[in-house]
Write a protein that holds these residues in place. Structure first.
Motif, PDB file in Angstrom:
ATOM      1  N   MET A 147      -5.219 -79.417 -15.796  1.00 52.72           N
ATOM      2  CA  MET A 147      -5.199 -79.743 -17.220  1.00 52.72           C
ATOM      3  C   MET A 147      -5.425 -78.469 -18.031  1.00 52.72           C
ATOM      4  O   MET A 147      -6.564 -78.069 -18.282  1.00 52.72           O
TER       5      MET A 147
ATOM      6  N   PRO B 231      -7.042 -87.467 -20.322  1.00 49.10           N
ATOM      7  CA  PRO B 231      -7.582 -86.138 -20.648  1.00 49.10           C
ATOM      8  C   PRO B 231      -8.997 -86.180 -21.210  1.00 49.10           C
ATOM      9  O   PRO B 231      -9.798 -85.288 -20.942  1.00 49.10           O
TER      10      PRO B 231
ATOM     11  N   GLN C  64     -11.962 -84.312 -19.271  1.00 50.95           N
ATOM     12  CA  GLN C  64     -12.661 -83.242 -19.976  1.00 50.95           C
ATOM     13  C   GLN C  64     -14.167 -83.510 -20.026  1.00 50.95           C
ATOM     14  O   GLN C  64     -14.973 -82.584 -19.950  1.00 50.95           O
TER      15      GLN C  64
END
Length: 265
Positions: free
Chosen positions: A172, A56, A60
């Protein structure tokens, strides 16, 4: 995602054409109805994301880089999700690719992109008679031929297209307050609306992802228009550059003096 290439509005870059009208009203012309989708979506399988980008934090970081370029907006709606991975390029850089199989199954197939394929070049006439006719010679040596090429850097990712962004959601979900998002984008109404810090949001691509079935068609039409505009500026407004396009499934152009062949790919 280094931001070296300016991003432009896709609809502003396209010439007036059937394709532009389709892209201006995608929910009418591109998005399939429920009846058209049928069971196609169920047979697609899971979208693929490179293991390195499943972290993640790493994903990101990529999303924020794309956001700075204006190629990502945030939405409360994720109509379809995409995967992301990279492939190597000849110059050592990485080409960003998206797994858009879910999205493609929800969209109608685009028209064919007519490219300057090897088959298109094989239809050209290179015999002496054709070359001499092109330079208005009845005898003497054949034409002195010259070739040149340019590359459309970053191709698809030069363009910003927001009308279907909720179909290109990164897999996500995020909390708006955690990533500093204070407004979300409604791609149907084409407006930004405020959101609360606790709202769940999705990062959505608003460009021509490499992997979407319509990206090549849109990029190719913009490229052709740019080539024709450049030729008209060099050779006069009356110059008919469309007759000089080398494209598959199209009649081949004739070689002629001061009328270069245009081979978009």
């Amino acid at each position: 995602v280094e931001g070296e290439t300016p991003v432009v509005d896709l609809l502003g870059a396209l010439p007036e054409s059937e394709l532009k009208e389709i892209l201006k009203d995608p929910y009418k012309f591109i998005v399939r109805t429920d009846a058209e989708v049928d069971v196609a979506f169920d047979s697609v399988g899971d979208v693929y994301t490179d293991p390195a980008l499943r972290d993640p934090v790493v994903l990101q970081r990529l999303i924020q880089a794309l956001r700075k370029l204006g190629l990502v907006v945030f939405s409360k709606v994720a109509r379809s999700k995409i995967g992301v991975f990279c492939v190597g390029k000849k110059d050592g850089k990485l080409r960003l690719v998206f797994d858009c199989r879910w999205t493609n199954s929800l969209h109608r197939n685009p028209k064919k992109a007519h490219l300057a394929s090897p088959g298109a070049f094989s239809n050209l006439r290179w015999d002496d008679e054709s070359l001499r006719a092109g330079c208005h010679q009845s005898s003497g040596p054949a034409l002195d031929l010259h070739f040149g090429a340019i590359d459309l850097v970053d191709s698809f990712y030069q363009y910003r297209y927001t009308l279907l962004c909720s179909f290109f959601a990164f897999n996500m979900p995020m909390c708006a307050g955690d990533i500093g998002v204070t407004e979300v984008f409604d791609d149907v109404g084409q407006t930004f609306r405020p959101c609360h810090p606790g709202d769940v949001v999705w990062a959505c691509l608003c460009t021509l992802p490499m992997g979407w079935s319509w990206s090549l068609v849109a990029c190719n039409e913009s490229l052709i228009d740019a080539m024709l505009c450049a030729e008209r500026s060099l050779r006069g407004a009356d110059y008919d550059g469309e007759q000089q396009l080398v494209q598959d499934a199209r009649p081949p152009p004739r070689l002629a003096y001061n009328a270069p062949l245009l081979a978009p790919y």
